[in-house]
Design a protein around this motif. Structure first.
Motif, PDB file in Angstrom:
ATOM      1  N   GLU A 130      16.099 104.487 -32.530  1.00 30.06           N
ATOM      2  CA  GLU A 130      16.277 104.203 -31.107  1.00 30.06           C
ATOM      3  C   GLU A 130      15.051 103.512 -30.535  1.00 30.06           C
ATOM      4  N   TYR A 131      13.878 103.897 -31.001  1.00 28.79           N
ATOM      5  CA  TYR A 131      12.618 103.311 -30.543  1.00 28.79           C
ATOM      6  C   TYR A 131      12.544 101.831 -30.863  1.00 28.79           C
ATOM      7  N   HIS A 132      13.157 101.437 -31.988  1.00 33.95           N
ATOM      8  CA  HIS A 132      13.094 100.044 -32.418  1.00 33.95           C
ATOM      9  C   HIS A 132      14.319  99.224 -32.036  1.00 33.95           C
ATOM     10  N   GLN A 137      18.537  94.715 -21.479  1.00 31.38           N
ATOM     11  CA  GLN A 137      17.946  93.993 -20.374  1.00 31.38           C
ATOM     12  C   GLN A 137      16.527  93.583 -20.741  1.00 31.38           C
ATOM     13  N   SER A 138      16.136  92.373 -20.388  1.00 27.97           N
ATOM     14  CA  SER A 138      14.807  91.888 -20.724  1.00 27.97           C
ATOM     15  C   SER A 138      13.825  92.154 -19.591  1.00 27.97           C
ATOM     16  N   VAL A 149       4.035  99.239 -20.093  1.00 30.64           N
ATOM     17  CA  VAL A 149       5.048  99.574 -21.083  1.00 30.64           C
ATOM     18  C   VAL A 149       6.204  98.589 -20.920  1.00 30.64           C
ATOM     19  N   ASP A 150       6.445  97.807 -21.965  1.00 31.21           N
ATOM     20  CA  ASP A 150       7.536  96.841 -21.959  1.00 31.21           C
ATOM     21  C   ASP A 150       8.715  97.457 -22.697  1.00 31.21           C
ATOM     22  N   LYS A 151       9.708  97.933 -21.951  1.00 35.63           N
ATOM     23  CA  LYS A 151      10.854  98.609 -22.561  1.00 35.63           C
ATOM     24  C   LYS A 151      11.717  97.645 -23.368  1.00 35.63           C
ATOM     25  N   ALA A 152      11.633  96.359 -23.066  1.00 31.76           N
ATOM     26  CA  ALA A 152      12.441  95.392 -23.800  1.00 31.76           C
ATOM     27  C   ALA A 152      11.978  95.253 -25.242  1.00 31.76           C
TER      28      ALA A 152
END
Length: 239
Positions: A130-132, A137-138, A149-152
């Motif tokens: 899931e982490y990878h 959404q970008s 923290v860049d969630k994309a």
């Protein structure tokens, strides 16, 4: 065709590192039956030569010839952050503390329950996957002072320099960031990040991961800039 399909449907690729061939055999049979692809190594040096980004988890013994599990974990953490489950007869609180402090994600003592092993491996692989996984959404970014923290991309940076976190460290940080006004007890954190029922024996595990996260962020425990410990209650973001 069936063989190709089975390989495609594998749950993940796991590296088993143990100098005891009998234990490797037990682990291999158990995990292959549960749908994992298995690669084996009998010592730390062989493990380092085999590891690459195709693995989703490593099961690592501590007491081994040539290079022990702690030294192996330290070397692997220089390049990879796949989940590492220490599986060892050394099971004191201090042993667990050392293993987790050196980069391990979880710790299971020998002799072990087959069901518990499968549950822990499954949880580690699931969180790592899931982490990878790419976020749909970008440009989803959360900013905490000089930390971004860049969630994309699941990347964390401080002052423009990337901070390499394990998947558990990242999940803890993201949990706190997404609930900036909430104080999380150790039980809250464990059940939210590990997705398992809380046991007080896991307190030290959670605290070691938070300590490692703070260290990587460069946080000062006495004057926290990012993560604050509320005595008797838990952890929250520092104002």
């Amino acid at each position: 065709m069936r063989k190709i399909l089975d390989e495609y449907m594998t749950k993940g690729k796991i590296l088993i590192v143990d100098d005891d061939a009998d234990i490797r055999d037990v682990l291999r049979l158990l995990l292959e039956k549960d749908g994992y692809e298995i690669v084996e190594a009998s010592n730390g040096e062989d493990a380092i030569s085999l590891i690459d980004s195709s693995f989703q988890c490593m099961i690592l013994d501590v007491m081994m010839p040539k290079k022990d599990g702690i030294a192996t974990c330290i070397d692997i953490r220089k390049q990879y952050h796949i989940p590492i489950l220490f599986l060892t007869a050394k099971a004191t609180e201090y042993d667990k503390y050392i293993g987790l402090s050196m980069g391990g994600d979880d710790y299971l003592a020998k002799p072990f329950s087959s069901m518990e092993l499968l549950a822990r491996v499954g949880a580690l692989v699931r969180r790592y996957t899931e982490y990878h996984e790419p976020v749909m959404q970008s440009n989803q970014k959360i900013i905490l002072k000089d930390v971004v923290v860049d969630k994309a991309t699941s990347r964390v940076s401080k002052d423009g320099e990337e901070i390499i976190l394990t998947n558990i460290e990242y999940s803890i940080l993201l949990l706190l960031l997404e609930h900036p006004n909430k104080i999380f007890s150790i039980q809250n954190i464990y059940e939210s990040v590990w997705n398992e029922e809380y046991d007080y024996l896991m307190n030290s595990t959670v605290m070691v991961h938070i300590k490692n996260l703070r260290k990587k962020l460069g946080d000062d425990v006495k004057h926290p800039k990012y993560i604050k410990n509320i005595w008797g209650r838990g952890y929250c973001l520092a104002n």
